[in-house]
Design an enzyme around this catalytic site. Structure first.
Site, PDB file in Angstrom:
ATOM      1  N   GLU A  41      11.811  36.282  -5.153  1.00 16.07           N
ATOM      2  CA  GLU A  41      11.017  36.554  -6.347  1.00 16.07           C
ATOM      3  C   GLU A  41      10.769  38.041  -6.553  1.00 16.07           C
ATOM      4  OE1 GLU A  41       6.324  36.449  -5.760  1.00 16.07           O
ATOM      5  OE2 GLU A  41       7.208  34.488  -5.355  1.00 16.07           O
TER       6      GLU A  41
ATOM      7  N   GLU B 124      15.830  16.985 -16.773  1.00 20.05           N
ATOM      8  CA  GLU B 124      15.487  15.669 -17.316  1.00 20.05           C
ATOM      9  C   GLU B 124      15.766  15.531 -18.810  1.00 20.05           C
ATOM     10  OE1 GLU B 124      11.434  15.040 -16.075  1.00 20.05           O
ATOM     11  OE2 GLU B 124      12.072  14.221 -14.148  1.00 20.05           O
TER      12      GLU B 124
END
Length: 333
Positions: free
Chosen positions: A146, A115
């Site tokens: 992960e 953004e």
């Protein structure tokens, strides 16, 4: 059939690559159980039988818990401010801000990074988000990713990490191997390292130059760190990126002035921004933007000072991109 298929899938995920647990597996599992038991993010809240409450009671109870998150973040204002200043200093050296995370934490990092270009007119490479499992993990859980403590290090190496960059490791538990490995690699490269965790004395906090460890307490649903922990991470990342951009002059009087008009709404917002800052009507604001080829800051400076857009661009460059400085320096301002 669907239920059987789902059960087979769950069994696969449960065992992972191990089919016959051995003594080393059992030892490791017991160590992990003890490790998780010590984490605030894994704790169960005071006993409440959620499944016995009606929906309004659930909404009220969850909302009450969420209200503690910004309070917890506020207690770490000084260290967050220190992190913002450090990021700004690296940006001014041509460095980048790179987020690392897995699961929810990774998605929040990628969201914040994605953004920045439309909001602040930054080049895409200036703020980056890396997530364990790659782009696929944005839409589909790649939970085993992960556990790879070498993946992030390799990805950072591919980016050509330097000592001008900032790497922010995000992990509610503070122990995610993907993030731990990435931060270690970042330190080896001399990059500034920041940790965002929801447990104190976290593994990533011990590695980082600047640990931001905001404890939000047990989750509404025990262990679901996409809830209060995720909210805390979003609030912190909002501040790191947005306030760094404010310090870089991407705003003027609390208004975005470096936005990139990539759609009709943002084009209208650009016109409204020029109108708000300068006081001119919509047609004049739009004409100024046309002359400035859509550059909001140039259009504003041109309207306020009466100079041509090209001259406005030159003055902004001399002012380091700071609109306020350029306005104050202008003879007619």
């Amino acid at each position: 059939m669907a239920r059987a298929s789902s059960r087979r899938s769950a069994t696969y995920l449960w065992r992972g690559s191990s089919t016959v647990p051995d003594s080393s597996h059992t030892t490791r599992m017991n160590e992990l159980i003890d490790e998780l038991a010590a984490l605030t993010t894994e704790a169960a809240r005071d006993s409440v039988d959620l499944d016995t409450l009606d929906t309004l009671e659930l909404v009220t109870l969850m909302n009450q818990g969420d209200q503690s998150v910004p309070v917890a973040v506020a207690q770490h204002a000084a260290v967050i401010a220190r992190a913002v200043d450090a990021i700004v200093e690296r940006f001014r050296r041509g460095g980048r801000l790179i987020y690392l995370g897995a699961g929810t934490a990774g998605r929040i990092g990628v969201l914040d990074a994605s953004e920045c270009p439309p909001t602040f007119g930054t080049p895409p490479e200036m703020v980056r988000g890396l997530i364990a499992g790659g782009p696929t993990a944005l839409l589909t859980a790649v939970e085993n990713a992960e556990d790879d403590d070498t993946a992030a290090a390799a990805e950072l190496s591919e980016l050509g990490l330097t000592d001008a960059d900032v790497v922010v490791g995000i992990s509610a538990s503070g122990r995610t191997p993907y993030v731990v490995g990435g931060l270690r690699r970042a330190r080896e490269c001399g990059a500034l390292t920041i940790a965002v965790a929801q447990n104190t004395d976290s593994a990533i906090g011990r590695i980082a130059d600047i640990p931001i460890e905001v404890v939000v307490g047990p989750e509404f649903v025990a262990g679901s760190t996409r809830l209060k922990s995720g909210t805390a991470q979003k609030l912190i990342l909002n501040m790191l990126s947005t306030l760094a951009m404010v310090r870089l002059g991407k705003t003027y009087r609390g208004i975005m002035v470096d936005l990139v008009a990539t759609n009709e709404k943002l084009r209208a917002r650009s016109v409204r921004t020029v109108m708000t800052v300068t006081g001119v009507p919509a047609d004049e604001a739009e004409s100024a933007l046309d002359a400035a080829e859509g550059h909001v800051k140039e259009a504003i400076l041109a309207v306020l000072t009466g100079v041509a857009p090209a001259e406005a661009g030159r003055r902004l460059e001399e002012a380091g991109g700071l609109l306020r400085v350029a306005v104050e320096r202008a003879p007619s301002a």
